[in-house]
Design a protein around this motif. Structure first.
Motif, short mmCIF file in Angstrom:
data_model
loop_
_atom_site.label_atom_id
_atom_site.label_comp_id
_atom_site.label_asym_id
_atom_site.label_seq_id
_atom_site.Cartn_x
_atom_site.Cartn_y
_atom_site.Cartn_z
N PRO A 29 -13.34 -5.42 -0.68
CA PRO A 29 -12.52 -5.35 -1.58
C PRO A 29 -11.30 -4.40 -1.70
N ASN A 30 -12.61 -3.61 -1.32
CA ASN A 30 -11.35 -1.92 -0.99
C ASN A 30 -10.05 -2.14 -0.61
N PHE A 31 -9.48 -3.44 0.62
CA PHE A 31 -8.25 -3.74 0.80
C PHE A 31 -7.11 -3.96 0.09
N VAL A 32 -7.88 -5.26 -1.03
CA VAL A 32 -7.09 -5.65 -2.22
C VAL A 32 -6.77 -4.29 -3.25
N ASN A 33 -7.37 -3.68 -3.41
CA ASN A 33 -7.55 -2.34 -4.12
C ASN A 33 -6.33 -1.88 -4.26
N SER A 34 -6.90 -1.65 -2.65
CA SER A 34 -5.50 -0.12 -1.64
C SER A 34 -4.20 -0.78 -1.56
N LEU A 35 -3.98 -2.27 -1.41
CA LEU A 35 -2.57 -3.53 -1.64
C LEU A 35 -2.55 -2.79 -3.14
N VAL A 36 -2.89 -3.33 -4.13
CA VAL A 36 -2.39 -3.06 -5.18
C VAL A 36 -2.20 -1.64 -5.60
N ASN A 37 -2.64 -0.72 -5.16
CA ASN A 37 -2.28 0.71 -6.05
C ASN A 37 -0.74 1.23 -5.56
N LEU A 38 -0.34 0.19 -3.48
CA LEU A 38 0.87 0.59 -2.92
C LEU A 38 1.56 0.07 -3.84
N LEU A 39 1.62 -1.18 -4.58
CA LEU A 39 2.51 -1.88 -5.12
C LEU A 39 3.69 -1.39 -6.37
N PRO A 40 5.25 -1.58 -5.96
CA PRO A 40 6.08 -0.37 -6.95
C PRO A 40 5.60 -1.18 -8.32
N ASP A 41 7.03 -0.81 -8.66
CA ASP A 41 7.34 -1.44 -10.46
C ASP A 41 6.78 -2.42 -10.37
N LEU A 42 5.63 -3.37 -11.21
CA LEU A 42 5.35 -4.81 -11.32
C LEU A 42 6.42 -4.95 -12.77
N TYR A 43 6.75 -3.73 -13.58
CA TYR A 43 6.73 -4.62 -14.82
C TYR A 43 8.34 -5.18 -14.84
N SER A 44 9.17 -4.31 -14.40
CA SER A 44 10.30 -4.87 -13.87
C SER A 44 10.56 -5.71 -12.70
N HIS A 45 9.38 -6.06 -11.92
CA HIS A 45 10.35 -6.86 -10.92
C HIS A 45 9.09 -8.32 -11.15
N ARG A 46 9.54 -9.47 -10.21
CA ARG A 46 8.77 -10.51 -10.28
C ARG A 46 8.36 -10.37 -8.62
N MET A 47 6.99 -10.71 -8.19
CA MET A 47 5.91 -10.64 -7.27
C MET A 47 5.78 -12.48 -6.90
#
Length: 100
Positions: free
Chosen positions: A33-51
């Motif tokens: 689960p640390n892989f997912v949590n670390s990856l999520v913390n790297l994502l840029p501004d998700l309020y202005s972008h679609r993923m």
């Protein structure tokens, strides 16, 4: 942005004038689960972008739908971490109509 271990690539851009983040994952084949949590913390501004997220996730969000065996298994730590992130982003995926 890419992972020095080759586990993900994150690309920001636009698609028909819509800001998007493309995330391609090659997740570990053990429950991390640390892989997912670390990856999520790297994502840029998700309020202005679609993923757009894809790749080889190596986990099942729903064991009944995503596995060939008929018995239900409890969710893995990675599955719970991604489900939590998806819920935080807008109601999750189950029946929400959110295109992930």
């Amino acid at each position: 942005m890419d992972d020095p271990n080759g586990r993900y690539i994150i690309v920001c851009g636009s698609l028909e004038n819509t800001p998007v983040i493309f995330v391609n994952i090659s997740a570990p084949n053990w429950d991390d689960p640390n892989f997912v949590n670390s990856l999520v913390n790297l994502l840029p501004d998700l309020y202005s972008h679609r993923m757009i997220l894809g790749g080889d996730l190596n986990w099942a969000l729903d064991s009944k739908l995503d596995r060939s065996m008929s018995k239900s298994l409890s969710p893995s730590g990675m599955s719970r971490a991604l489900s939590s992130f998806m819920g935080w982003m807008g109601g999750g995926w189950e029946g929400s109509g959110q295109p992930w």
